[in-house]
Design a protein around this motif. Structure first.
Motif, PDB file in Angstrom:
ATOM      1  N   VAL A   1      17.921  99.548  51.470  1.00  0.00           N
ATOM      2  CA  VAL A   1      16.565  99.596  50.909  1.00  0.00           C
ATOM      3  C   VAL A   1      16.610  99.108  49.468  1.00  0.00           C
ATOM      4  CG1 VAL A   1      15.747 101.480  52.372  1.00  0.00           C
ATOM      5  CG2 VAL A   1      16.899 102.007  50.230  1.00  0.00           C
TER       6      VAL A   1
ATOM      7  N   LYS B   1      16.733 102.040  58.565  1.00  0.00           N
ATOM      8  CA  LYS B   1      17.153 100.944  57.693  1.00  0.00           C
ATOM      9  C   LYS B   1      18.572 101.165  57.185  1.00  0.00           C
ATOM     10  CE  LYS B   1      12.484  99.839  56.040  1.00  0.00           C
ATOM     11  NZ  LYS B   1      11.601  99.755  54.854  1.00  0.00           N
TER      12      LYS B   1
ATOM     13  N   HIS C   1      16.296 106.411  55.178  1.00  0.00           N
ATOM     14  CA  HIS C   1      15.025 105.691  55.115  1.00  0.00           C
ATOM     15  C   HIS C   1      14.750 105.093  56.503  1.00  0.00           C
ATOM     16  CE1 HIS C   1      14.495 105.753  50.644  1.00  0.00           C
ATOM     17  NE2 HIS C   1      15.804 105.955  50.700  1.00  0.00           N
TER      18      HIS C   1
END
Length: 366
Positions: free
Chosen positions: A185, A182, A179
């Motif tokens: 999440v 990141k 993602h």
């Protein structure tokens, strides 16, 4: 070596500032660095380390200057070997090229903090227990033997997950896809770790293993805590850029493991000799010092390290050149054989077939 507090503070501030500069200036915006960018910044970090060593040489003399450079070169060499494991980790977790910088920088920061803790513990142990040199020496000799047995790295080798990573996979919620950059999440109201975080755990736990031979090796070259810390820090800084600079070239250093085995074995022997000189164990020479073998001076350590690395590099490049020449010759022979078969006429008589002889004339009777 008397290092005032303000020098410690200035050195730590410089290192933290370089890490922050890396984070804000290079890693904050995900991108895949070019070869030119990696080469320039690798050169900058090496230049900073060299300038620092020259300052040590100027203010503290050749003894401590030599110890710093010997420690820095050794730690840098070990770091290059560690990069091979980082390459395997990145490939195993399929970390996108533009995200690899972030994983490396966080891993390097973790390694620096971890090694600082190990350095403090090691310095305290050496200060109070001289027999620790026996343990450090034994660790290095064993590591040298393992390095020599490994015989180099296999380009087709796979990364094997350690116990910490297997535990994390089993007990933590993770996603299968990345993602962006990141680490975690939130999906359906639950927080998940991304593969980027798992790759960081893999590099962090690998750093712990690397520290087992790295810290004893540097203590084998100098017992000055300040030099041990500085050599480790400057060898780690710039490791991210070095990764992208020599990624793809690591498999050409086919004799690197043998060279590191020689260096670690040499430093291990030096530590064991020093342990005998400071011996206090009652079951060795009745607790008395053993000074039959003279201690190895710093200049000899630095010479052995530099010569070993030079021979290792030259031999590796020579072997790669010979291997490329053999492959090229084999390809040329294969092409020539293929072309020769294609150009042969379809009705041509095979060279091995025997041509029929004309009938011999009948003999006339006399």
């Amino acid at each position: 070596m008397d290092v005032p507090f303000w020098v410690w503070a200035l050195t730590i501030g410089l290192i933290v500032g370089m890490l922050i500069f890396d984070l804000v200036g290079h890693v904050r915006t995900p991108h895949a660095p070019t070869l030119r960018e990696s080469a320039i910044w690798s050169g900058v970090y090496v230049a900073i380390a060299v300038v620092f060593g020259l300052l040590i040489l100027w203010f503290y003399g050749p003894q401590f200057g030599g110890e710093y450079f010997a420690g820095y070169i050794t730690e840098k060499s070990l770091s290059i070997d560690n990069l091979f494991v980082f390459v395997l980790i990145m490939a195993s977790f399929r970390v996108p090229r533009e995200l690899q910088q972030k994983v490396l920088l966080y891993g390097i920061t973790f390694a620096l903090v971890l090694r600082t803790v190990f350095i403090v513990i090691g310095a305290a142990a050496i200060e109070n227990f001289s027999w620790v040199f026996y343990i450090f020496g034994a660790i290095l000799v064993y590591t040298a033997w393992v390095q020599a047995r490994s015989g180099g790295h296999d380009g087709h080798e796979d990364y094997k997950e350690n116990a910490v990573l297997r535990f994390a996979r089993r007990h933590l919620r993770t996603t299968d896809e990345y993602h962006g950059d990141k680490m975690a999440v939130r999906l359906d109201g639950k927080r998940y770790l991304t593969p980027l975080a798992i790759a960081l755990i893999a590099i962090g736990t690998a750093d712990i293993i690397f520290a087992v031979d790295s810290i004893p090796a540097i203590f084998g070259l100098t017992q000055e805590t300040y030099l041990v810390f500085a050599a480790n820090a400057f060898s780690l800084l710039g490791l991210r850029q070095l990764f992208f600079l020599i990624d793809g070239l690591l498999d050409r250093l086919v004799y690197l493991s043998y060279g590191l085995a020689v260096i670690l074995g040499f430093i291990g022997a030096k530590l064991l000799i020093h342990a005998l000189h400071t011996n206090e164990l009652p079951f060795i020479n009745g607790g008395e010092h053993v000074t039959v073998i003279p201690e190895i001076p710093t200049w000899l350590s630095l010479t052995v390290i530099l010569v070993t690395l030079l021979v290792t590099t030259v031999a590796s490049l020579a072997k790669n050149r010979r291997d490329r020449a053999r492959r090229l010759a084999a390809e040329v022979r294969l092409v020539e054989a293929t072309v020769g078969e294609d150009e042969a006429p379809a009705d041509a008589t095979p060279p091995t077939a025997a041509r029929p002889l004309p009938d011999a004339p009948a003999r006339q009777s006399r």
